[in-house]
Design a protein around this motif. Structure first.
Motif, PDB file in Angstrom:
ATOM      1  N   PRO A 235      -5.436 -45.209  -3.611  1.00  0.00           N
ATOM      2  CA  PRO A 235      -5.467 -46.187  -4.699  1.00  0.00           C
ATOM      3  C   PRO A 235      -5.688 -47.599  -4.161  1.00  0.00           C
ATOM      4  CG  PRO A 235      -3.208 -45.662  -4.154  1.00  0.00           C
ATOM      5  CD  PRO A 235      -4.079 -44.878  -3.193  1.00  0.00           C
ATOM      6  N   GLY A 236      -6.204 -48.462  -5.022  1.00  0.00           N
ATOM      7  CA  GLY A 236      -6.397 -49.860  -4.639  1.00  0.00           C
ATOM      8  C   GLY A 236      -6.444 -50.739  -5.861  1.00  0.00           C
ATOM      9  N   ILE A 237      -6.035 -52.000  -5.731  1.00  0.00           N
ATOM     10  CA  ILE A 237      -6.048 -52.930  -6.859  1.00  0.00           C
ATOM     11  C   ILE A 237      -6.498 -54.303  -6.376  1.00  0.00           C
ATOM     12  CG2 ILE A 237      -3.627 -53.624  -6.561  1.00  0.00           C
ATOM     13  CD1 ILE A 237      -3.480 -53.775  -9.656  1.00  0.00           C
ATOM     14  N   ARG A 238      -7.178 -55.016  -7.274  1.00  0.00           N
ATOM     15  CA  ARG A 238      -7.673 -56.363  -6.947  1.00  0.00           C
ATOM     16  C   ARG A 238      -7.419 -57.260  -8.156  1.00  0.00           C
ATOM     17  NH1 ARG A 238     -12.966 -55.410  -5.584  1.00  0.00           N
ATOM     18  NH2 ARG A 238     -13.512 -55.391  -7.789  1.00  0.00           N
ATOM     19  N   ILE A 239      -6.931 -58.465  -7.895  1.00  0.00           N
ATOM     20  CA  ILE A 239      -6.687 -59.457  -8.944  1.00  0.00           C
ATOM     21  C   ILE A 239      -7.562 -60.667  -8.654  1.00  0.00           C
ATOM     22  CG2 ILE A 239      -4.965 -60.877 -10.121  1.00  0.00           C
ATOM     23  CD1 ILE A 239      -2.839 -58.947  -9.043  1.00  0.00           C
ATOM     24  N   ASN A 240      -8.272 -61.139  -9.667  1.00  0.00           N
ATOM     25  CA  ASN A 240      -9.169 -62.282  -9.472  1.00  0.00           C
ATOM     26  C   ASN A 240      -9.016 -63.278 -10.621  1.00  0.00           C
ATOM     27  OD1 ASN A 240     -11.676 -62.875  -7.583  1.00  0.00           O
ATOM     28  ND2 ASN A 240     -12.183 -63.640  -9.617  1.00  0.00           N
ATOM     29  N   TYR A 241      -8.954 -64.557 -10.271  1.00  0.00           N
ATOM     30  CA  TYR A 241      -8.866 -65.615 -11.285  1.00  0.00           C
ATOM     31  C   TYR A 241     -10.002 -66.600 -11.058  1.00  0.00           C
ATOM     32  CZ  TYR A 241      -7.334 -69.802 -13.758  1.00  0.00           C
ATOM     33  OH  TYR A 241      -7.292 -70.902 -14.583  1.00  0.00           O
ATOM     34  N   ASP A 242     -10.720 -66.924 -12.141  1.00  0.00           N
ATOM     35  CA  ASP A 242     -11.822 -67.888 -12.072  1.00  0.00           C
ATOM     36  C   ASP A 242     -11.638 -68.961 -13.136  1.00  0.00           C
ATOM     37  OD1 ASP A 242     -14.154 -66.772 -10.223  1.00  0.00           O
ATOM     38  OD2 ASP A 242     -13.302 -65.064 -11.283  1.00  0.00           O
ATOM     39  N   LYS A 243     -11.940 -70.181 -12.774  1.00  0.00           N
ATOM     40  CA  LYS A 243     -11.961 -71.291 -13.730  1.00  0.00           C
ATOM     41  C   LYS A 243     -13.221 -72.116 -13.464  1.00  0.00           C
ATOM     42  CE  LYS A 243      -9.445 -75.337 -15.446  1.00  0.00           C
ATOM     43  NZ  LYS A 243      -9.571 -74.956 -16.863  1.00  0.00           N
ATOM     44  N   LYS A 244     -14.017 -72.330 -14.506  1.00  0.00           N
ATOM     45  CA  LYS A 244     -15.286 -73.040 -14.356  1.00  0.00           C
ATOM     46  C   LYS A 244     -15.452 -74.046 -15.493  1.00  0.00           C
ATOM     47  CE  LYS A 244     -17.415 -69.048 -12.073  1.00  0.00           C
ATOM     48  NZ  LYS A 244     -18.569 -68.118 -12.000  1.00  0.00           N
ATOM     49  N   GLU A 245     -16.041 -75.181 -15.158  1.00  0.00           N
ATOM     50  CA  GLU A 245     -16.287 -76.233 -16.139  1.00  0.00           C
ATOM     51  C   GLU A 245     -17.687 -76.804 -15.928  1.00  0.00           C
ATOM     52  OE1 GLU A 245     -13.298 -79.207 -15.731  1.00  0.00           O
ATOM     53  OE2 GLU A 245     -11.622 -77.861 -16.212  1.00  0.00           O
ATOM     54  N   ILE A 246     -18.289 -77.278 -17.019  1.00  0.00           N
ATOM     55  CA  ILE A 246     -19.584 -77.943 -16.912  1.00  0.00           C
ATOM     56  C   ILE A 246     -19.636 -79.114 -17.886  1.00  0.00           C
ATOM     57  CG2 ILE A 246     -20.620 -76.346 -18.586  1.00  0.00           C
ATOM     58  CD1 ILE A 246     -23.297 -76.775 -17.174  1.00  0.00           C
ATOM     59  N   ASP A 247     -20.206 -80.204 -17.406  1.00  0.00           N
ATOM     60  CA  ASP A 247     -20.494 -81.378 -18.234  1.00  0.00           C
ATOM     61  C   ASP A 247     -21.986 -81.645 -18.048  1.00  0.00           C
ATOM     62  OD1 ASP A 247     -20.688 -83.735 -19.588  1.00  0.00           O
ATOM     63  OD2 ASP A 247     -19.257 -84.842 -18.366  1.00  0.00           O
ATOM     64  N   PHE A 248     -22.789 -81.127 -18.968  1.00  0.00           N
ATOM     65  CA  PHE A 248     -24.249 -81.136 -18.819  1.00  0.00           C
ATOM     66  C   PHE A 248     -24.851 -82.272 -19.639  1.00  0.00           C
ATOM     67  CE2 PHE A 248     -28.555 -79.893 -19.902  1.00  0.00           C
ATOM     68  CZ  PHE A 248     -29.050 -79.380 -18.713  1.00  0.00           C
ATOM     69  N   LYS A 249     -25.714 -83.032 -19.006  1.00  0.00           N
ATOM     70  CA  LYS A 249     -26.407 -84.117 -19.704  1.00  0.00           C
ATOM     71  C   LYS A 249     -27.799 -84.268 -19.106  1.00  0.00           C
ATOM     72  CE  LYS A 249     -25.838 -88.876 -21.344  1.00  0.00           C
ATOM     73  NZ  LYS A 249     -24.959 -90.070 -21.342  1.00  0.00           N
TER      74      LYS A 249
ATOM     75  N   VAL B  77     -41.595 -80.094 -26.505  1.00  0.00           N
ATOM     76  CA  VAL B  77     -41.953 -79.831 -25.112  1.00  0.00           C
ATOM     77  C   VAL B  77     -40.730 -79.970 -24.216  1.00  0.00           C
ATOM     78  CG1 VAL B  77     -43.412 -80.530 -23.174  1.00  0.00           C
ATOM     79  CG2 VAL B  77     -44.300 -80.598 -25.515  1.00  0.00           C
ATOM     80  N   TYR B  78     -40.015 -81.074 -24.390  1.00  0.00           N
ATOM     81  CA  TYR B  78     -38.799 -81.307 -23.603  1.00  0.00           C
ATOM     82  C   TYR B  78     -37.989 -82.371 -24.312  1.00  0.00           C
ATOM     83  CZ  TYR B  78     -36.648 -80.124 -19.108  1.00  0.00           C
ATOM     84  OH  TYR B  78     -35.846 -79.590 -18.127  1.00  0.00           O
ATOM     85  N   SER B  79     -36.678 -82.242 -24.318  1.00  0.00           N
ATOM     86  CA  SER B  79     -35.851 -83.186 -25.063  1.00  0.00           C
ATOM     87  C   SER B  79     -34.530 -83.410 -24.358  1.00  0.00           C
ATOM     88  CB  SER B  79     -35.601 -82.664 -26.486  1.00  0.00           C
ATOM     89  OG  SER B  79     -34.852 -81.459 -26.439  1.00  0.00           O
ATOM     90  N   ASN B  80     -33.838 -84.470 -24.782  1.00  0.00           N
ATOM     91  CA  ASN B  80     -32.492 -84.717 -24.287  1.00  0.00           C
ATOM     92  C   ASN B  80     -31.592 -83.554 -24.687  1.00  0.00           C
ATOM     93  OD1 ASN B  80     -33.404 -87.209 -23.404  1.00  0.00           O
ATOM     94  ND2 ASN B  80     -32.657 -88.290 -25.209  1.00  0.00           N
ATOM     95  N   GLN B  81     -30.613 -83.289 -23.841  1.00  0.00           N
ATOM     96  CA  GLN B  81     -29.661 -82.217 -24.155  1.00  0.00           C
ATOM     97  C   GLN B  81     -28.325 -82.533 -23.493  1.00  0.00           C
ATOM     98  OE1 GLN B  81     -29.446 -77.555 -23.133  1.00  0.00           O
ATOM     99  NE2 GLN B  81     -31.188 -78.073 -24.464  1.00  0.00           N
ATOM    100  N   GLU B  82     -27.258 -82.286 -24.233  1.00  0.00           N
ATOM    101  CA  GLU B  82     -25.927 -82.595 -23.717  1.00  0.00           C
ATOM    102  C   GLU B  82     -24.923 -81.600 -24.301  1.00  0.00           C
ATOM    103  OE1 GLU B  82     -22.851 -86.435 -23.454  1.00  0.00           O
ATOM    104  OE2 GLU B  82     -24.806 -86.615 -24.441  1.00  0.00           O
ATOM    105  N   PHE B  83     -24.068 -81.053 -23.433  1.00  0.00           N
ATOM    106  CA  PHE B  83     -23.000 -80.167 -23.894  1.00  0.00           C
ATOM    107  C   PHE B  83     -21.936 -80.055 -22.815  1.00  0.00           C
ATOM    108  CE2 PHE B  83     -26.058 -77.403 -21.768  1.00  0.00           C
ATOM    109  CZ  PHE B  83     -25.267 -76.573 -20.994  1.00  0.00           C
ATOM    110  N   ASN B  84     -20.743 -79.627 -23.235  1.00  0.00           N
ATOM    111  CA  ASN B  84     -19.613 -79.412 -22.339  1.00  0.00           C
ATOM    112  C   ASN B  84     -19.068 -78.010 -22.571  1.00  0.00           C
ATOM    113  OD1 ASN B  84     -18.967 -82.278 -21.180  1.00  0.00           O
ATOM    114  ND2 ASN B  84     -19.286 -82.580 -23.368  1.00  0.00           N
ATOM    115  N   ALA B  85     -18.551 -77.413 -21.529  1.00  0.00           N
ATOM    116  CA  ALA B  85     -17.943 -76.089 -21.654  1.00  0.00           C
ATOM    117  C   ALA B  85     -16.913 -75.899 -20.551  1.00  0.00           C
ATOM    118  CB  ALA B  85     -19.006 -74.996 -21.587  1.00  0.00           C
ATOM    119  N   SER B  86     -15.879 -75.133 -20.852  1.00  0.00           N
ATOM    120  CA  SER B  86     -14.828 -74.822 -19.887  1.00  0.00           C
ATOM    121  C   SER B  86     -14.332 -73.417 -20.165  1.00  0.00           C
ATOM    122  CB  SER B  86     -13.682 -75.825 -19.993  1.00  0.00           C
ATOM    123  OG  SER B  86     -12.628 -75.476 -19.105  1.00  0.00           O
ATOM    124  N   ILE B  87     -14.105 -72.641 -19.132  1.00  0.00           N
ATOM    125  CA  ILE B  87     -13.679 -71.262 -19.303  1.00  0.00           C
ATOM    126  C   ILE B  87     -12.847 -70.831 -18.102  1.00  0.00           C
ATOM    127  CG2 ILE B  87     -15.744 -70.276 -18.218  1.00  0.00           C
ATOM    128  CD1 ILE B  87     -13.922 -68.807 -21.274  1.00  0.00           C
TER     129      ILE B  87
END
Length: 342
Positions: free
Chosen positions: A13-27, A53-63
């Motif tokens: 038997p085997g077990i693995r625990i993983n924690y991830d935290k990611k954030e983005i501030d896109f502009k 064709v191409y435009s400004n874009q902005e968003f934030n996300a955290s997980i």
């Protein structure tokens, strides 16, 4: 952990625990291009064309996400030369974020696509590892993997996404059988292996359209289609002949080796396309030299002996405007390798 609860049975038997935290501030801020004066009566229409064709874009996300995964293997060894095993395991690919911009829908940034769900896998496998003869090894494995929220890079039609973006296919199944054999006799060594793989989307209802459907629907249902990069058949075969000798002041072995690799036709696009299938190919390589345990090992080698033309990948051009590009495989290549061991 490896627990041998009898002489023939063991549990791993085997077990693995993983924690991830990611954030983005896109502009993203664009400049240049068509200059539109404030007094131009067509300002709004011209700006709309420019933004398409191409435009400004902005968003934030955290997980963040915590994952528990592991495996359980039961092994049975009836004799010292045979080992039967069965494995159940779970796996995952961490939660992700799109870092190169997002698709738009009628001018709205689809921020719901910023977060890429973690990919979760249930895997079953049974197999045999054996040495039926002193110099013969034979292994066989049958497996099945069910994948939920399979992460895949897609290239949308929009020019806003010149690098594409990551998306989740709801369900994927990969199953197959693999075998390998190796044999040693005096100064000769031989090996061969073969794999059959079936990899399909069990459910992917919001996939990007294929190359030939550019300009149509933004999303299509490709459930039942094949995954990219997977050949149904793949294998390799090779061998080496060696004999004792002396080179300069060193004693060692002269050797000559030849090997080959084959894979059948495979899709090279997240969404199956008749234009994006890479034809199967076989490659042959060889090497000849002198090998020692301590001292100088020297050999010459040739890859792709017959100078076979082949593609490693076909992919839509940036923006997927109906054209595509190819990544070429290496041509015939020669080389000399010198290694020193102490």
């Amino acid at each position: 952990m490896d627990w041998a609860f009898t002489e023939k049975f063991s549990l791993l038997p085997g077990i693995r625990i993983n924690y991830d935290k990611k954030e983005i501030d896109f502009k993203r801020i664009i400049y240049g291009g068509l200059e539109i004066s404030d007094d131009n009566p067509d300002k709004e229409a011209l700006q709309a064309i420019k933004n398409s064709v191409y435009s400004n874009q902005e968003f934030n996300a955290s997980i963040d996400d915590t994952n528990f995964s592991g495996q359980l293997t039961l092994a049975y060894k009836p004799t010292k030369n045979y080992n039967l095993f069965g494995t159940f395991s779970t796996g995952f690919k961490p939660v992700g974020l799109n870092l190169g911009g997002l698709p738009t829908d009628n001018g709205r940034v689809m921020t719901e696509l910023a977060v890429v769900k973690p990919e979760r896998i249930l895997h079953y496998e049974i197999g045999l590892k054996s040495q039926p003869l002193k110099n013969l090894i034979f292994n066989l494995t049958v497996y099945n993997s069910d994948i939920k929220d399979y992460q895949i890079q897609v290239q949308a039609e929009s020019l806003q996404l010149n690098r594409g973006y990551l998306a989740n296919a709801q369900k994927v199944q990969v199953r197959g059988i693999e075998t390998d054999i190796s044999y040693t006799f005096n100064n000769f060594y031989f090996f061969t292996n073969l794999a059959y793989t079936e990899a399909i989307y069990k459910k992917f209802t919001n996939a990007p359209p294929a190359l030939e459907d550019t300009g149509g629907a933004n999303y299509v249902d490709i459930s039942g289609g094949v995954l990219p990069g997977v050949s149904k058949w793949a294998g390799s075969t090779g061998g080496e002949f060696n004999f004792a000798g002396k080179f300069l002041k060193y004693e060692g072995d002269y050797f000559f080796a030849l090997d080959s690799y084959y894979r059948s036709t495979f899709s090279s696009s997240p969404t199956p396309s008749k234009f994006m299938n890479v034809a199967g190919y076989a490659l042959f390589n060889t090497r000849f030299g002198f090998r020692v345990r301590q001292g100088v090992t020297t050999y010459i080698w040739v890859r792709n002996i017959f100078n076979r033309d082949y593609f490693e990948q076909l992919l839509p051009g940036a923006g997927n405007a109906g054209h595509y590009a190819g990544v070429l495989g290496d041509p015939r290549t020669f080389g000399l390798t010198i290694k020193v061991s102490f």
